[in-house]
Enzyme design. Structure first.
Site, PDB file in Angstrom:
ATOM      1  N   ASN A 208      34.345  47.981  40.731  1.00 38.51           N
ATOM      2  CA  ASN A 208      35.456  48.409  39.868  1.00 38.51           C
ATOM      3  C   ASN A 208      34.895  49.034  38.599  1.00 38.51           C
ATOM      4  O   ASN A 208      33.681  49.142  38.432  1.00 38.51           O
ATOM      5  CB  ASN A 208      36.372  47.214  39.562  1.00 38.51           C
ATOM      6  N   ALA A 273      34.111  38.589  33.369  1.00 41.70           N
ATOM      7  CA  ALA A 273      33.720  39.514  34.438  1.00 41.70           C
ATOM      8  C   ALA A 273      34.935  39.988  35.216  1.00 41.70           C
ATOM      9  O   ALA A 273      35.919  39.266  35.365  1.00 41.70           O
ATOM     10  CB  ALA A 273      32.745  38.815  35.392  1.00 41.70           C
ATOM     11  N   ASP A 277      37.891  41.035  44.014  1.00 40.23           N
ATOM     12  CA  ASP A 277      38.692  40.011  44.675  1.00 40.23           C
ATOM     13  C   ASP A 277      38.347  39.853  46.154  1.00 40.23           C
ATOM     14  O   ASP A 277      38.547  38.791  46.733  1.00 40.23           O
ATOM     15  CB  ASP A 277      40.181  40.350  44.530  1.00 40.23           C
ATOM     16  N   LYS A 287      21.948  51.944  56.549  1.00 38.63           N
ATOM     17  CA  LYS A 287      23.037  52.833  56.161  1.00 38.63           C
ATOM     18  C   LYS A 287      23.895  53.169  57.385  1.00 38.63           C
ATOM     19  O   LYS A 287      23.358  53.598  58.419  1.00 38.63           O
ATOM     20  CB  LYS A 287      22.450  54.126  55.565  1.00 38.63           C
ATOM     21  N   PRO A 307      35.798  33.880  46.322  1.00 39.07           N
ATOM     22  CA  PRO A 307      36.260  32.695  45.578  1.00 39.07           C
ATOM     23  C   PRO A 307      36.720  33.123  44.187  1.00 39.07           C
ATOM     24  O   PRO A 307      36.182  34.081  43.624  1.00 39.07           O
ATOM     25  CB  PRO A 307      34.997  31.824  45.491  1.00 39.07           C
ATOM     26  N   ASP A 308      37.707  32.428  43.659  1.00 41.96           N
ATOM     27  CA  ASP A 308      38.143  32.685  42.285  1.00 41.96           C
ATOM     28  C   ASP A 308      37.274  31.818  41.369  1.00 41.96           C
ATOM     29  O   ASP A 308      37.425  30.591  41.319  1.00 41.96           O
ATOM     30  CB  ASP A 308      39.632  32.342  42.124  1.00 41.96           C
ATOM     31  N   PHE A 331      40.149  36.186  31.354  1.00 46.80           N
ATOM     32  CA  PHE A 331      40.737  37.464  30.958  1.00 46.80           C
ATOM     33  C   PHE A 331      41.783  37.850  31.996  1.00 46.80           C
ATOM     34  O   PHE A 331      41.772  37.338  33.111  1.00 46.80           O
ATOM     35  CB  PHE A 331      39.648  38.545  30.857  1.00 46.80           C
ATOM     36  N   LYS A 345      48.603  33.596  34.980  1.00 46.68           N
ATOM     37  CA  LYS A 345      47.181  33.282  35.244  1.00 46.68           C
ATOM     38  C   LYS A 345      46.753  32.030  34.490  1.00 46.68           C
ATOM     39  O   LYS A 345      45.954  31.240  34.990  1.00 46.68           O
ATOM     40  CB  LYS A 345      46.293  34.481  34.878  1.00 46.68           C
TER      41      LYS A 345
HETATM   42  N1  CTP Z   1      38.363  35.933  38.219  1.00 47.50           N
HETATM   43  C1  CTP Z   1      37.389  35.150  38.794  1.00 47.50           C
HETATM   44  N2  CTP Z   1      37.138  35.252  40.118  1.00 47.50           N
HETATM   45  C2  CTP Z   1      37.838  36.105  40.883  1.00 47.50           C
HETATM   46  C3  CTP Z   1      38.845  36.906  40.304  1.00 47.50           C
HETATM   47  C4  CTP Z   1      39.081  36.794  38.955  1.00 47.50           C
HETATM   48  O1  CTP Z   1      36.743  34.363  38.084  1.00 47.50           O
HETATM   49  N3  CTP Z   1      37.568  36.180  42.177  1.00 47.50           N
HETATM   50  C5  CTP Z   1      38.640  35.745  36.790  1.00 47.50           C
HETATM   51  C6  CTP Z   1      38.281  36.922  35.917  1.00 47.50           C
HETATM   52  O2  CTP Z   1      36.950  36.794  35.406  1.00 47.50           O
HETATM   53  C7  CTP Z   1      39.298  36.822  34.801  1.00 47.50           C
HETATM   54  C8  CTP Z   1      40.526  36.219  35.491  1.00 47.50           C
HETATM   55  O3  CTP Z   1      40.030  35.577  36.659  1.00 47.50           O
HETATM   56  O4  CTP Z   1      38.882  35.927  33.806  1.00 47.50           O
HETATM   57  C9  CTP Z   1      41.602  37.186  35.870  1.00 47.50           C
HETATM   58  O5  CTP Z   1      41.039  38.269  36.579  1.00 47.50           O
HETATM   59  P1  CTP Z   1      41.967  39.500  37.031  1.00 47.50           P
HETATM   60  O6  CTP Z   1      41.105  40.472  37.774  1.00 47.50           O
HETATM   61  O7  CTP Z   1      42.783  39.991  35.889  1.00 47.50           O
HETATM   62  O8  CTP Z   1      43.005  38.822  37.975  1.00 47.50           O
HETATM   63  P2  CTP Z   1      42.938  38.188  39.395  1.00 47.50           P
HETATM   64  O9  CTP Z   1      42.854  36.727  39.257  1.00 47.50           O
HETATM   65  O10 CTP Z   1      41.889  38.843  40.210  1.00 47.50           O
HETATM   66  O11 CTP Z   1      44.398  38.545  39.948  1.00 47.50           O
HETATM   67  P3  CTP Z   1      45.037  40.006  40.247  1.00 47.50           P
HETATM   68  O12 CTP Z   1      43.875  40.871  40.690  1.00 47.50           O
HETATM   69  O13 CTP Z   1      46.032  39.735  41.301  1.00 47.50           O
HETATM   70  O14 CTP Z   1      45.650  40.469  38.955  1.00 47.50           O
END
Ligand code: CTP
Length: 404
Positions: A208, A273, A277, A287, A307-308, A331, A345
């Protein structure tokens, strides 16, 4: 040994140099010891004898003047707890921004590594010139505190912006820098920054637009406030702040492993970071070629959710697995319903604080040196207007302190 803080006051050559005399007194009334360094031009406006008498110290003027300390700018730069330059001319601001070191004051600034406060004073046309504005923005982005000049009568007879700020405000900025400096001493701050890269094959990946600038600014801010900092960073083209532990990672899974390890003894965890996702299920170690049987693998990439990481460290904290019960902030990168999504969130991830920004705007956010954010906590939310990411970082830590 005295624990009185030492402020180095740099005086440069402008009419407002006479106000620096009063600033010495005000800083002393605030309990600070003051030493003065002057440029040669400054001595045309105020004599060093005045500063010598008021400060009780010799005034530093010349690179080669002190036989006791042959490398004068190095010894001078090692001493102070804060360096304030008031008034700062356009010329000196430009030199500091570009790293020019051609006299005692500018060589000392270059060698100095502590908090720096700059109070510009000049004619309005010089102040508003794009060169001066860009130099000031550059310094601010590096964490220098600029005390903006006021509107009013200028020495040239014009009325406009450029008059040295009220010295009480300059003194306040110095005091704020000094107290800000140490409030994270003894704390371990862990920051995640930048994007992750999820490989498809030997050359391609999913990622991204995150530049990492916000996370790096936060790490720099935590370090300058005395914290021990671990920065877990995805691939970015940024220079890492000095004196911190850097853990380079590229995938979300690797970032998660590094984060869980660092989190065990963290006092504050900042998940800045932009974690991808999803990641491809299959990763080819060569390749993939579009004119071969690989074409199907390129046209249809099956993804699996990563993983989140933020939710995971919050869950570890809830389970009592993190030694120091850290404050955790996340964030939220949003394109719409910024506040509502931030609140969602905050609840779904069980964080203490979510910093939300609108990434649909091209003047702030991804890649920019500026940001405008909404800080959502369980008590409500607060907007921090557009400002350099370094300033936003200060504001975030100012609020985080209450949660420790
Ligand atoms: N984050 C994380 N791990 C992931 C996705 C997000 O730790 N796999 C954390 C990011 O570092 C940030 C927060 O979750 O602090 C929100 O990230 P964001 O990209 O805004 O949202 P998502 O949780 O990914 O949800 P969406 O993409 O549906 O908005």
């Amino acid at each position: 040994m005295s624990d009185q803080k030492l402020v180095l006051l740099g005086v440069t050559g402008g009419i407002a140099a006479y106000k620096a005399v009063e600033l010495v007194r005000l800083l002393q009334y605030s309990g600070l010891e003051v030493k003065v360094v002057m440029t040669e031009h400054a001595t045309e406006f105020v004599g060093p004898a005045t500063f010598r008498a008021l400060s009780g110290h010799e005034v530093a003027l010349d690179l080669f003047e002190d036989p006791g300390k042959p490398i004068h700018h190095i010894s001078l730069s090692a001493e102070p707890d804060c360096f304030v330059i008031a008034p700062a001319t356009a010329n000196v601001i430009a030199k500091i921004a570009q790293g020019v070191a051609d006299d005692l004051l500018t060589t000392t600034v270059l060698a100095y590594k502590g908090p720096l406060v700059i109070a510009p004073a000049m004619n309005e046309a010089m102040l508003t010139d794009v060169a001066t504005q860009e130099n000031l923005a550059l310094l601010q982005a590096r964490g220098v505190r600029i005390v903006d000049p006021e509107n009013g009568y200028l020495a040239c007879g014009d009325v406009g912006a450029g008059r040295l700020a009220d010295i009480a405000l300059i003194c306040e900025a110095v005091v704020a820098e000094l107290s800000r400096c140490k409030d994270l001493e003894g704390k371990h701050v862990v920051v995640t920054a930048g994007p992750t890269q999820e490989p498809i094959d030997a050359v391609r990946f999913i990622s991204n637009h995150s530049s990492g600038k916000m996370g790096y600014a936060l790490a720099r801010e935590a370090k300058s406030r005395g914290a021990e900092v671990t920065l877990i960073t995805g691939p970015v083209g940024l220079r890492a702040p000095e004196g911190i532990t850097i853990v380079d990672v590229s995938t979300a899974v690797d970032m998660g492993v590094a984060l869980e390890q660092a989190a065990t003894d963290a006092d504050i965890i900042v998940c800045a970071a932009a974690v991808s996702d999803f990641r491809p299920v299959e990763v080819s170690d060569r390749k993939l070629k579009k004119d071969s049987a690989d074409v199907q693998a390129l046209e249809t990439i099956h993804l699996v959710e990563n993983p989140d990481l933020l939710a995971r460290v919050c869950a570890l904290r809830a389970a009592g697995s993190l030694k120091r019960d850290p404050v955790i902030i996340g964030f939220a990168a949003e394109t719409d319903a910024v506040v509502a999504n931030a609140r969602k969130k905050l609840a779904s991830k069980s964080a203490d604080l979510i910093v939300a920004n609108d990434i649909s705007r091209d003047d702030i956010g991804f890649g920019s040196d500026y940001n405008e954010v909404v800080i959502a906590t369980h008590d409500g939310e607060e907007t921090i207007g557009a400002a350099p990411k370094q300033i936003i970082s200060q504001e975030i830590f100012d609020r985080l302190i209450d949660h420790l």
